[in-house]
Design a protein around this motif. Structure first.
Motif, PDB file in Angstrom:
ATOM      1  N   ALA A 340     -33.908  64.240 169.499  1.00 10.83           N
ATOM      2  CA  ALA A 340     -32.839  63.430 168.912  1.00 10.83           C
ATOM      3  C   ALA A 340     -33.260  62.892 167.551  1.00 10.83           C
ATOM      4  O   ALA A 340     -32.465  62.879 166.597  1.00 10.83           O
ATOM      5  CB  ALA A 340     -32.476  62.287 169.850  1.00 10.83           C
ATOM      6  N   ARG A 341     -34.505  62.454 167.425  1.00 12.30           N
ATOM      7  CA  ARG A 341     -35.003  61.964 166.134  1.00 12.30           C
ATOM      8  C   ARG A 341     -35.042  63.086 165.108  1.00 12.30           C
ATOM      9  O   ARG A 341     -34.684  62.898 163.939  1.00 12.30           O
ATOM     10  CB  ARG A 341     -36.387  61.344 166.294  1.00 12.30           C
ATOM     11  N   MET A 342     -35.501  64.262 165.523  1.00 13.36           N
ATOM     12  CA  MET A 342     -35.560  65.394 164.609  1.00 13.36           C
ATOM     13  C   MET A 342     -34.168  65.765 164.106  1.00 13.36           C
ATOM     14  O   MET A 342     -33.968  66.046 162.920  1.00 13.36           O
ATOM     15  CB  MET A 342     -36.233  66.583 165.303  1.00 13.36           C
ATOM     16  N   ARG A 343     -33.194  65.746 164.992  1.00 16.01           N
ATOM     17  CA  ARG A 343     -31.820  66.083 164.590  1.00 16.01           C
ATOM     18  C   ARG A 343     -31.240  65.027 163.653  1.00 16.01           C
ATOM     19  O   ARG A 343     -30.523  65.364 162.707  1.00 16.01           O
ATOM     20  CB  ARG A 343     -30.942  66.260 165.826  1.00 16.01           C
ATOM     21  N   ARG A 344     -31.540  63.752 163.914  1.00 18.71           N
ATOM     22  CA  ARG A 344     -31.047  62.709 163.011  1.00 18.71           C
ATOM     23  C   ARG A 344     -31.611  62.884 161.606  1.00 18.71           C
ATOM     24  O   ARG A 344     -30.908  62.690 160.608  1.00 18.71           O
ATOM     25  CB  ARG A 344     -31.393  61.320 163.561  1.00 18.71           C
ATOM     26  N   SER A 345     -32.890  63.245 161.534  1.00 19.20           N
ATOM     27  CA  SER A 345     -33.506  63.468 160.223  1.00 19.20           C
ATOM     28  C   SER A 345     -32.834  64.629 159.500  1.00 19.20           C
ATOM     29  O   SER A 345     -32.547  64.558 158.292  1.00 19.20           O
ATOM     30  CB  SER A 345     -35.003  63.747 160.393  1.00 19.20           C
ATOM     31  N   LEU A 346     -32.581  65.714 160.219  1.00 21.48           N
ATOM     32  CA  LEU A 346     -31.917  66.871 159.616  1.00 21.48           C
ATOM     33  C   LEU A 346     -30.501  66.514 159.172  1.00 21.48           C
ATOM     34  O   LEU A 346     -30.072  66.871 158.070  1.00 21.48           O
ATOM     35  CB  LEU A 346     -31.880  68.027 160.616  1.00 21.48           C
ATOM     36  N   ASP A 347     -29.782  65.794 160.032  1.00 27.36           N
ATOM     37  CA  ASP A 347     -28.389  65.448 159.716  1.00 27.36           C
ATOM     38  C   ASP A 347     -28.298  64.562 158.475  1.00 27.36           C
ATOM     39  O   ASP A 347     -27.356  64.667 157.695  1.00 27.36           O
ATOM     40  CB  ASP A 347     -27.742  64.742 160.906  1.00 27.36           C
ATOM     41  N   GLY A 348     -29.303  63.678 158.302  1.00 29.05           N
ATOM     42  CA  GLY A 348     -29.279  62.783 157.154  1.00 29.05           C
ATOM     43  C   GLY A 348     -29.340  63.525 155.833  1.00 29.05           C
ATOM     44  O   GLY A 348     -28.790  63.072 154.819  1.00 29.05           O
ATOM     45  N   ALA A 383     -37.138  60.382 148.602  1.00 25.82           N
ATOM     46  CA  ALA A 383     -38.554  60.124 148.867  1.00 25.82           C
ATOM     47  C   ALA A 383     -38.940  60.445 150.311  1.00 25.82           C
ATOM     48  O   ALA A 383     -40.107  60.368 150.672  1.00 25.82           O
ATOM     49  CB  ALA A 383     -38.885  58.666 148.556  1.00 25.82           C
ATOM     50  N   GLY A 384     -37.934  60.798 151.131  1.00 24.65           N
ATOM     51  CA  GLY A 384     -38.211  61.153 152.514  1.00 24.65           C
ATOM     52  C   GLY A 384     -38.028  60.027 153.501  1.00 24.65           C
ATOM     53  O   GLY A 384     -38.345  60.171 154.688  1.00 24.65           O
ATOM     54  N   ASP A 385     -37.482  58.899 153.038  1.00 24.91           N
ATOM     55  CA  ASP A 385     -37.264  57.751 153.923  1.00 24.91           C
ATOM     56  C   ASP A 385     -35.906  57.932 154.601  1.00 24.91           C
ATOM     57  O   ASP A 385     -34.921  57.297 154.237  1.00 24.91           O
ATOM     58  CB  ASP A 385     -37.292  56.457 153.100  1.00 24.91           C
ATOM     59  N   ILE A 386     -35.855  58.796 155.611  1.00 23.79           N
ATOM     60  CA  ILE A 386     -34.569  59.217 156.159  1.00 23.79           C
ATOM     61  C   ILE A 386     -34.267  58.638 157.532  1.00 23.79           C
ATOM     62  O   ILE A 386     -33.228  58.945 158.115  1.00 23.79           O
ATOM     63  CB  ILE A 386     -34.484  60.760 156.236  1.00 23.79           C
ATOM     64  N   GLU A 387     -35.141  57.769 158.040  1.00 22.19           N
ATOM     65  CA  GLU A 387     -34.890  57.188 159.354  1.00 22.19           C
ATOM     66  C   GLU A 387     -34.731  55.671 159.313  1.00 22.19           C
ATOM     67  O   GLU A 387     -34.490  55.059 160.346  1.00 22.19           O
ATOM     68  CB  GLU A 387     -36.027  57.541 160.320  1.00 22.19           C
ATOM     69  N   THR A 388     -34.847  55.067 158.151  1.00 19.77           N
ATOM     70  CA  THR A 388     -34.806  53.615 158.043  1.00 19.77           C
ATOM     71  C   THR A 388     -33.380  53.095 158.216  1.00 19.77           C
ATOM     72  O   THR A 388     -32.459  53.527 157.528  1.00 19.77           O
ATOM     73  CB  THR A 388     -35.349  53.164 156.681  1.00 19.77           C
ATOM     74  N   ARG A 389     -33.205  52.130 159.100  1.00 15.28           N
ATOM     75  CA  ARG A 389     -31.876  51.594 159.385  1.00 15.28           C
ATOM     76  C   ARG A 389     -31.261  50.895 158.177  1.00 15.28           C
ATOM     77  O   ARG A 389     -30.037  50.895 158.006  1.00 15.28           O
ATOM     78  CB  ARG A 389     -31.950  50.625 160.568  1.00 15.28           C
ATOM     79  N   ARG A 390     -32.108  50.294 157.315  1.00 18.48           N
ATOM     80  CA  ARG A 390     -31.556  49.555 156.181  1.00 18.48           C
ATOM     81  C   ARG A 390     -30.872  50.471 155.180  1.00 18.48           C
ATOM     82  O   ARG A 390     -30.161  49.994 154.295  1.00 18.48           O
ATOM     83  CB  ARG A 390     -32.654  48.747 155.499  1.00 18.48           C
ATOM     84  N   LEU A 391     -31.060  51.779 155.298  1.00 17.56           N
ATOM     85  CA  LEU A 391     -30.409  52.705 154.381  1.00 17.56           C
ATOM     86  C   LEU A 391     -28.983  53.041 154.809  1.00 17.56           C
ATOM     87  O   LEU A 391     -28.232  53.664 154.047  1.00 17.56           O
ATOM     88  CB  LEU A 391     -31.209  54.010 154.265  1.00 17.56           C
TER      89      LEU A 391
END
Length: 426
Positions: A340-348, A383-391
């Motif tokens: 699920a985390r990997m897919r969220r990163s790809l989707d972002g 920069a690769g910060d693709i999982e941070t909620r504040r974004l």
């Protein structure tokens, strides 16, 4: 007779070598099989700031710095807009650190990762290709591998991590691989000397030149070498009709900004092509295995995310493997969470990638606005910060702006460099 081990890793690239190093350091008996011999050529030379903490964790940050060119940011260039826009990592949301990364020769970078895995206790076998696998048949899998010399070896791991890259060993054999038809691209690339480089404070930047039906990358490497490539959609390659070298030169000539930088360029070898860029497996895990890196998914490399996504998935895969060895039930649960985390990163990233050739998104990249933190949020993504909620707020604002501007464009209005809308003539 089979060679037993705790975990067998298929592939010794960034994903496989990272996972093997982490697992070996944790005390597991790890075998990593690599089909080639390090150092070996690979494309994908631009790292992201998000890579650096893991390089520190692996203890190889200094080694990577020694072979790389410091990368403070990315720039986008557009002939249609007659502009170049810099996105320095230092302007990322929340002043994220580190605010730089490196451009690296992948042969040397991958060799460092592989050697580090061996130093940490993994058993590495090179020039050996996995040819068959039986999984889910009990406590141990059955993996068959053949060396370049024709010697066959059978392995009996308790768990398998597939890091076979774009070979997608398990995903192909299990019919799990699904192509992203909405982003069906191909690439042509090579290494050159005498490419015009920046001397204006943007030294080390990766340059993305937006072109018709695709884009070019310019990646500065050590010893005054520049990696140059063109990634195009089906329309770009449909009318190729010539040899690869002529096609590449024609694409260069069609872009004034690219042609200017390549005017005196000297090729260091033949250009290379690769296709069918974007795909994803329907699932990342099964009974006794987990897919990481490009063995799970690959997306258009415009945002230099490949190595970062591979190494992050390797961290997740190493955790899944460790959990599985302790308890298959716990391993399965963690595998679902990791996927699920990997897919969220790809989707972002996929949302942006799917629209990079649209006039509206190109207008937004070439006239960046920081309303609602959109520009700094975009830099964080770059920069690769693709999982941070504040974004999430700036990303949602960016998407809403895109849809608004796309609608206005249908009525004849276009975003201007100052952020205003102007009705287009005709």
């Amino acid at each position: 007779m089979s060679v037993p081990c705790d975990i067998l890793v298929i592939g010794g690239g960034p994903a496989g070598a990272t996972a093997a190093a982490l697992l070996a350091e944790a005390g597991h008996d790890v075998v990593i099989l690599e089909k080639a011999q390090h150092p070996r050529f690979h494309i994908g030379e631009s790292l992201l700031p998000a890579n650096l903490p893991l390089l520190e964790r692996l203890g190889i940050a200094a080694e990577v710095a020694a072979i790389g060119v410091k990368k403070p940011g990315a720039e986008f260039v557009s002939d249609a807009h007659q502009r170049a826009i810099a996105y320095p990592f230092a302007s990322a949301a929340g002043a994220a650190r580190p605010d730089f990364s490196y451009q690296v020769p992948r042969a040397a970078f991958d060799a460092i990762l592989f050697a580090n895995a061996l130093r940490r206790g993994a058993r590495g076998v090179q020039n050996t290709r996995v040819t068959a696998a039986r999984l889910g048949q009990g406590a141990r899998a059955e993996i068959t591998a053949i060396s370049d010399g024709g010697e066959t070896t059978h392995y009996a791991p308790r768990f398998v991590l597939d890091a076979s890259g774009r070979d997608t060993f398990l995903a192909t054999r299990a019919s799990l691989k699904t192509a992203h038809k909405h982003n069906n691209t191909a690439a042509v690339f090579g290494h050159f000397r005498n490419v015009a480089c920046h001397r204006d404070g943007r030294e080390g930047y990766i340059s993305i030149h937006l072109a018709e039906n695709g884009w070019f990358w310019f990646i500065p490497l050590p010893d005054e070498v520049t990696s140059v490539g063109f990634v195009g959609n089906q329309a770009a390659f449909r009318s190729r009709g010539t040899d690869l070298e002529s096609f590449f030169r024609a694409r260069i000539a069609a872009s004034p900004s690219v042609a200017a930088r390549m005017a005196a360029a000297m090729a260091l070898g033949a250009v290379t092509a690769t296709g069918n860029y974007s795909y994803c497996a329907r699932t990342a895990s099964g009974d006794g295995y987990f897919l990481i890196g490009d063995a799970f998914a690959f997306i258009d490399p415009i945002f230099s995310s490949g190595v970062m996504l591979a190494m992050r998935s390797a961290e997740l895969g190493a955790a899944v493997a460790s959990a599985w060895l302790a308890s298959p039930r716990a391993g399965k649960r963690l595998a679902r969470q990791a996927e699920a985390r990997m897919r969220r990163s790809l989707d972002g990233l996929d949302w942006l990638i799917r629209r990079i050739n649209t006039p509206t998104l190109r207008d937004m990249f070439m006239a960046p606005q920081d309303r609602f933190g959109m520009r700094s949020g975009l830099v964080s993504l770059l920069a690769g910060d693709i999982e941070t909620r504040r974004l999430r707020p700036p990303v949602l604002a960016f998407k809403a702006s895109f849809h608004f501007l796309a609608a206005m464009r249908r009525f004849g209005y276009q975003l201007q460099p100052d952020g205003s809308l102007l009705r287009m003539e005709g």
